[in-house]
Structures are given as C-alpha cells and as structure tokens.
Design an enzyme around this catalytic site. Sequence first.
Site, short mmCIF file in Angstrom:
data_model
loop_
_atom_site.label_atom_id
_atom_site.label_comp_id
_atom_site.label_asym_id
_atom_site.label_seq_id
_atom_site.Cartn_x
_atom_site.Cartn_y
_atom_site.Cartn_z
CD GLU A 117 -2.25 -0.35 -3.46
OE1 GLU A 117 -1.50 -0.03 -2.52
OE2 GLU A 117 -2.46 -1.80 -3.55
CG ASP B 36 -3.56 -5.17 -2.87
OD1 ASP B 36 -3.81 -4.17 -2.82
OD2 ASP B 36 -3.05 -6.21 -2.47
#
Length: 584
Positions: A337, A294
Amino acid sequence: MNQHQFFTGEIFDAYRWFGSRIKEQSVVFRTFAPNARRITLTGAFNGWKETDLTQDGRSGFWEVTVPEAHAGQFYKYRIYGPDGSVTEHCDPYGNAMELRPACCSIITDLDEYRFTDEAWMHNRTASPDAPLNIYELHLGSWRHNPDDANGWYTYDAIADRLIPYLLKSGYTHVEFLPLSEHPFDGSWGYQNTGFFAPTSRYGTPAQLKMLIDKLHRAGIGAIMDFVPVHFAVDSYGLAKYDGTHLYEYPHSAVGESEWGSYNFIHSRREVRCFLQSAADYWLTEFHFDGLRMDAVSRLIYWQGDPARGVNGDTLDFLKNMNRGLKARHPSAILIAEDSTAYPGVTRPVDEGGLGFDYKWDLGWMHDTLEFCQTQPDLRPRDHGKLLWSMHYFGNEHYLLPLSHDEVVHGKAAIVQKMWGADERDKYAQARVMYLYMFTHPGKKLNFMGNELGQLYEWSEAGSLDWGLADRPFHRFFHRLCKTYAAHPALHADYAPDNFRWAENRENAPCVFGMERRAGGETLLALCNFADSEQKFTASLPEFSVLLDSSAEEFGGTGEALRAVREDGLCTLTLPRYSAVLLKL
C-alpha cells in the site's frame, strides 16, 4: 536461535525462541531487554507473585523456566528500567492476549490445531496471470452476532457464513484488516500491541487457523494486513519496553507518526528480526497466502514525505525482509500500500526493486472516483483522468483498490460518491464505474459493503446492511466478479499485448473503450459515463454480449444495446450511464 544473527538482523523465526515456549513439563519464558535492571514474571502459575528472569551475561537475553506453567495461563513481565521506572508489559513475542482493555499475554500451544490444506499449499501460486479478486474484510463488523455482547463471531463460527458467501460471489481471496492484537477498536487493527497474537476479539489462535484451513479447502486464499511501520503507544506494549526507546526512535520528530503512534526504528537489527519474524509467523504458522503491508511510503521516505528524502535504513530493512519472505514462501504474495512514485516497488530485490508482487494503484483510485463525482457536463474536460492510468501501468504490477479508506471519515460510500441526487442515477453510474474497474488491467480489491451498494459509510461498530443483498446492484456486482474470474483476457494483466484503448470514430469523450486479449479470446468493454445516449463506431466483427449494466435484472432500464452495420463499420448506441462487455 543464533544470537549473532539476531544482532545482525538475519533472523526470520525469532518467535520460535522468544516468548513462552512450552516444553514437556514446563514453560520457558524469554525476552530481549538489554537495558533493563531487573525483569520478573507474574502469572497464574505463581499466584501473581514475582519470579525473576536471569540474563545471559550482559547480552540482553532474559530467561526463566517455570515447571508449574501450562497452556492457557495468563502472564506479564514486570520490567525495572535503568531510570528507576517499573512497568508491566505484555510479551512482545506472545502468541495470544486477553480481550481489551485487559492486556495479559496467554501461554499458547501453537501446535494445538493441525492443518489439512496440504493440496492447497502445494498448488498455491503467485502467478501474475492468475485471477486475483480480493474481498477486503473487517471481521468484527461484517455480520452482527446477536448472541455476543460485542456482536462478534469467532473465527471458526464466521467461516461457515463467510465461505459460502465468497464462493457464491466469485471472489478469489479474502483480505483481513489486521488481526494482530490491538487495544482500540477504532484503529481497525493498525495500531498493534501484539504482533504475534491474533486478536482475542474473535477467539483463539487455533480458531483462526481453523478459519484459514476452511478457506483453503474451499479454494479461497487468505491475505492479512501487516503493519511494519508503527505500533500503539500503550505503556504495556512495546513503548520504552526495557525502560529505554528499544523499539522506537528516541526523538519525537521522527519517533511519532501522524496517527499518534510510535514509529519503529528499523536501523536496529533486533527490531528488524522482530518485524520480519512477525511477517514470517503469519505466513508459516497460520498459512496466510499473502501480506498486504500498510503505509509503505513511510518505509521509503522519512515520515512518508519525499521532500525529506529516502530513509536508507527502513528501505534496507524492507528489501531484506521481502527477499527473505519470498525465499521462504515463494508462492505467497506481498502487496504494497504505497502512495509514492518510487520506482521498482514490484521488481525483485535482486533486480534493484523492493520485492513486492503488487502495488496498490492509488492514483487510479483517486482519478476514477473524482471523475465519477464530477457533474456529467464537465466530464469531457476531465476525461484524461480515466486515460492517465495506462500511461504508467507498465511501470509496476498494479492492483486497483477501492478499500476501507475510501468509505470512512466523511468520504461517503462508493455509490454515494456518484454524481447527482437521484438514487437510480447513482446506482447506474456505479455499475458503469465498476465495469470499468473490472475490465481495466490490474488486480482487484473491494472493501466489504461496496458490493451491496450501501449508501452510508462503514463503521467498525456496526454491521453491513444485509437488507441490500437481494437488490439488483448486488446481483450485478457478483456477476461481474464471476465474469472476471472466467475470462483470462481480464486477468492476464501484464502482457504488453493484453490491452489497448479502442478507437471511437465518434466524438464521444465520455465513452471509454478497452480491448483485452489473452487465452485466445478478445473482449471489448464500452463505458458511457455521459448523461445522454452516446455512439461508438468502429470496425467490429460479430460479437456476443457478456454483460450489460442496463439490464433490468441489474436495476437498469432494460434498454437494449443497438447495433447498426454500414460500410464495414459497426455503430453501437449506448444508453446514458451504461456499460457493456462484448466478446468479439
């Protein structure tokens, strides 16, 4: 554990030494707190009275052996800081925790469950030519459990419901929003307190292992979201763990994130060992097949802002972690991401890259959804939004995501985003958009509920609208998934001759044609985003129709694709808001 390598940032399995380690007749507790004046252990084994840990010289390593302790018992550390503070903390390396808002760590036998997925692990591959169609899942809100006060199923109980659905639907992998322990349900797991502890919301570590084992025996891969950038501010967690800023930056300008959490200070080698050991822990101990990391932009640039420049320490950490993880788990996949244009995200570290296997194509996502939200008479002006992605596609190994981030906080559900007020038109446009997605190069990811065609946003406190499961849109979506997996031309994404835009001799700027080639087959996808009938004319061989979004079984009008051949050319008439996939 080699303590020198811990201080130089080389350790990937620190969890084997730190935490609560079960011996034959005792449990050894170890923690790292170099600035603490005193550390005591309290738990069920000592009547919640304080038992002192001893430090190995001035190394920062504290330890105590407790003969009376055993698996299943709760415990905490009480840390006396150099500033006179006394704070109770959970174990940073603890393998289980109480259900929030309680915060004790739990002594855990990591060998309690024995995997039976040897064949899967042996044959697992990270090949970019394999199909990768990911079902992104928030485990607590996928289905409501009427027998649980919170509506949750346990890891093992949900397996018997989830796996048949994934198999029937044609997904290759399931990706779980973070399952590491976290205090606030509304963070969805992205603000952690237990980086080595599966959240107790859904059961025990052994039950999570059982879920993954069952997924593997069914032929389904398991990916978990991993958060190496920041952590929750709760005082019992990592914040000022030894009375000082041990895991976080000491300055709020870079120490606090935009989400109200604390940023890890990756320049500290001990912090690097903590995070890369956590990443290795999920891959090794739980047999996850990959990690989606993330907020990678925050590991590349200071606070994720290119204007502030590259953060050399975090970038160095990221490269070393990915290199080490791929060396230890070559068949696992690492997914970034990342919203930046930083080059080489999916190149190996030894070739100057960051070492990921795939990168989310957030540009494709934004452009595609914006185009579909535009009223049809203005779409010819914006048709370049659907063409632009292939100008840079060769730069990275991209994955096309329509994730949880796109269906929350007022952004509307995917079908809701389609232009217009008429529900039939919204579903028709969504079918065109999804056929465009699945025939566009790049691996696929969709958040749960997208496949149902929900008309309202997702909430972690609710459940999916399973009343939509028998609707035509659901049938279309899962036929699309199975078609993708069955045809190498659709998942051999990165060969230079796999894709070309199909030239249309008609003036139809809202018709997009994509030709895909691989495995001895050639497929042609035609997508009409116009609010009117459109034509596509080209030199085409005989063909068969693999998928037609206008079919009645999918909720379409049933209007058949019309083809007229003349002077060596074939003209296809596409109904409004329709898409077809042809095998040439």
